[in-house]
Design a protein around this motif. Structure first.
Motif, PDB file in Angstrom:
ATOM      1  N   ASP A  18      -6.341  -2.436   8.174  1.00  0.00           N
ATOM      2  CA  ASP A  18      -5.290  -2.969   7.299  1.00  0.00           C
ATOM      3  C   ASP A  18      -4.868  -1.924   6.269  1.00  0.00           C
ATOM      4  OD1 ASP A  18      -5.441  -5.425   8.615  1.00  0.00           O
ATOM      5  OD2 ASP A  18      -6.602  -6.405   7.014  1.00  0.00           O
ATOM      6  N   GLU A  19      -5.845  -1.206   5.713  1.00  0.00           N
ATOM      7  CA  GLU A  19      -5.533  -0.182   4.712  1.00  0.00           C
ATOM      8  C   GLU A  19      -4.781   0.991   5.349  1.00  0.00           C
ATOM      9  OE1 GLU A  19      -5.532   1.499   0.776  1.00  0.00           O
ATOM     10  OE2 GLU A  19      -5.647  -0.529   1.606  1.00  0.00           O
ATOM     11  N   VAL A  20      -5.125   1.341   6.583  1.00  0.00           N
ATOM     12  CA  VAL A  20      -4.381   2.390   7.295  1.00  0.00           C
ATOM     13  C   VAL A  20      -2.915   1.979   7.414  1.00  0.00           C
ATOM     14  CG1 VAL A  20      -4.065   3.506   9.548  1.00  0.00           C
ATOM     15  CG2 VAL A  20      -6.342   3.361   8.527  1.00  0.00           C
ATOM     16  N   ASP A  21      -2.679   0.721   7.792  1.00  0.00           N
ATOM     17  CA  ASP A  21      -1.302   0.226   7.882  1.00  0.00           C
ATOM     18  C   ASP A  21      -0.578   0.392   6.552  1.00  0.00           C
ATOM     19  OD1 ASP A  21      -1.724  -0.597  10.542  1.00  0.00           O
ATOM     20  OD2 ASP A  21      -2.094  -2.692   9.981  1.00  0.00           O
ATOM     21  N   ASP A  22      -1.282   0.087   5.454  1.00  0.00           N
ATOM     22  CA  ASP A  22      -0.662   0.162   4.125  1.00  0.00           C
ATOM     23  C   ASP A  22      -0.406   1.599   3.675  1.00  0.00           C
ATOM     24  OD1 ASP A  22      -0.681  -2.597   3.954  1.00  0.00           O
ATOM     25  OD2 ASP A  22      -2.443  -2.679   2.652  1.00  0.00           O
ATOM     26  N   VAL A  23      -1.395   2.491   3.835  1.00  0.00           N
ATOM     27  CA  VAL A  23      -1.238   3.847   3.284  1.00  0.00           C
ATOM     28  C   VAL A  23      -0.245   4.699   4.042  1.00  0.00           C
ATOM     29  CG1 VAL A  23      -3.553   3.883   2.274  1.00  0.00           C
ATOM     30  CG2 VAL A  23      -3.167   4.980   4.476  1.00  0.00           C
ATOM     31  N   ARG A  24      -0.057   4.426   5.311  1.00  0.00           N
ATOM     32  CA  ARG A  24       0.889   5.295   6.042  1.00  0.00           C
ATOM     33  C   ARG A  24       2.314   5.148   5.522  1.00  0.00           C
ATOM     34  NH1 ARG A  24       2.286   2.871  11.975  1.00  0.00           N
ATOM     35  NH2 ARG A  24       2.916   0.833  11.217  1.00  0.00           N
ATOM     36  N   ASN A  25       2.595   4.050   4.813  1.00  0.00           N
ATOM     37  CA  ASN A  25       3.923   3.826   4.263  1.00  0.00           C
ATOM     38  C   ASN A  25       3.976   4.024   2.747  1.00  0.00           C
ATOM     39  OD1 ASN A  25       5.015   3.056   6.801  1.00  0.00           O
ATOM     40  ND2 ASN A  25       3.959   1.106   6.588  1.00  0.00           N
ATOM     41  N   ARG A  26       2.866   4.424   2.150  1.00  0.00           N
ATOM     42  CA  ARG A  26       2.774   4.580   0.702  1.00  0.00           C
ATOM     43  C   ARG A  26       2.928   6.056   0.344  1.00  0.00           C
ATOM     44  NH1 ARG A  26      -2.911   2.959  -1.040  1.00  0.00           N
ATOM     45  NH2 ARG A  26      -2.314   1.064   0.026  1.00  0.00           N
ATOM     46  N   PRO A  27       3.726   6.380  -0.676  1.00  0.00           N
ATOM     47  CA  PRO A  27       3.807   7.798  -1.077  1.00  0.00           C
ATOM     48  C   PRO A  27       2.479   8.258  -1.668  1.00  0.00           C
ATOM     49  CG  PRO A  27       5.112   6.401  -2.551  1.00  0.00           C
ATOM     50  CD  PRO A  27       4.573   5.512  -1.464  1.00  0.00           C
ATOM     51  N   LEU A  28       2.120   9.505  -1.385  1.00  0.00           N
ATOM     52  CA  LEU A  28       0.903  10.085  -1.943  1.00  0.00           C
ATOM     53  C   LEU A  28       1.132  10.459  -3.400  1.00  0.00           C
ATOM     54  CD1 LEU A  28      -0.193  12.378   0.996  1.00  0.00           C
ATOM     55  CD2 LEU A  28      -1.356  10.332   0.205  1.00  0.00           C
ATOM     56  N   PRO A  29       0.083  10.326  -4.226  1.00  0.00           N
ATOM     57  CA  PRO A  29       0.220  10.749  -5.625  1.00  0.00           C
ATOM     58  C   PRO A  29       0.408  12.246  -5.723  1.00  0.00           C
ATOM     59  CG  PRO A  29      -2.057  10.137  -5.153  1.00  0.00           C
ATOM     60  CD  PRO A  29      -1.248   9.837  -3.914  1.00  0.00           C
ATOM     61  N   GLY A  30       1.074  12.661  -6.770  1.00  0.00           N
ATOM     62  CA  GLY A  30       1.282  14.093  -6.998  1.00  0.00           C
ATOM     63  C   GLY A  30       0.006  14.780  -7.424  1.00  0.00           C
TER      64      GLY A  30
END
Length: 181
Positions: A168-180
């Motif tokens: 579930d977290e993989v699904d979420d992070v692939r669409n989330r921008p990475l922090p600078g």
């Protein structure tokens, strides 16, 4: 199709990796499996079957200089189960294994990363674990540890590993921008 690098170290949940690959494929991922050398030894009788399941070679060693990559480029990576040794090595940048080396480099390549530890409560008492988890989180890695993630089991006991939470977290992070930086 989204390419998921599934990276695992030698902890008992790695023995369930075939069903995890199938679950990830059911979510639309093209899965490439990377293992620490110890995890690869544990799964040696299944490696050919796992390669057939993924359609890619299972990797547990760095490729030779000049050799082409046998996997497509990663869109997202899940390091689970991640042992005490692997987490601490990764946080310190000690890349003696392929999977830890990939995970360390993926941070610099801005590949979304999820990690879920697998440590018993005795390891959890060691201060290095909390420092390593904090360090990885500060670099943008989503570490599923504690409430809402992996909770350490007592030494000698084995509890169900929450693979569904990790996917579930993989699904979420692939669409989330990475922090600078």
């Amino acid at each position: 199709m989204t390419t998921l690098y599934l990276l695992g170290s030698a902890a008992p949940p790695v023995l369930e990796i075939g069903s995890v690959i199938e679950a990830a494929q059911g979510r639309g991922y093209d899965v490439c499996l990377g293992l620490t050398p110890s995890a690869a030894r544990w799964l040696d009788p299944q490696l050919a079957e796992l390669e057939q399941l993924t359609g890619h070679p299972v990797r547990s060693a760095y490729r030779a200089p000049g050799a082409g990559d046998v996997w497509p480029r990663a869109d997202v990576a899940l390091f689970a189960p991640a042992t005490f040794n692997s987490l601490n090595s990764w946080a310190l940048g000690l890349t003696s294994s392929f999977v830890v080396g990939f995970a360390a480099e993926a941070i610099g390549k801005s590949i979304p990363l999820v990690a879920m530890p697998c440590v018993n409560s005795a390891y959890a008492q060691h201060r290095a674990l909390d420092r390593s988890i904090a360090e990885l989180r500060s670099m943008g890695v989503s570490v599923l540890y504690g409430a809402g993630g992996f909770v350490p089991n007592p030494s000698g006991e084995r509890w169900p590993y929450p693979w569904g939470l990790a996917l579930d977290e993989v699904d979420d992070v692939r669409n989330r921008p990475l922090p600078g930086p």
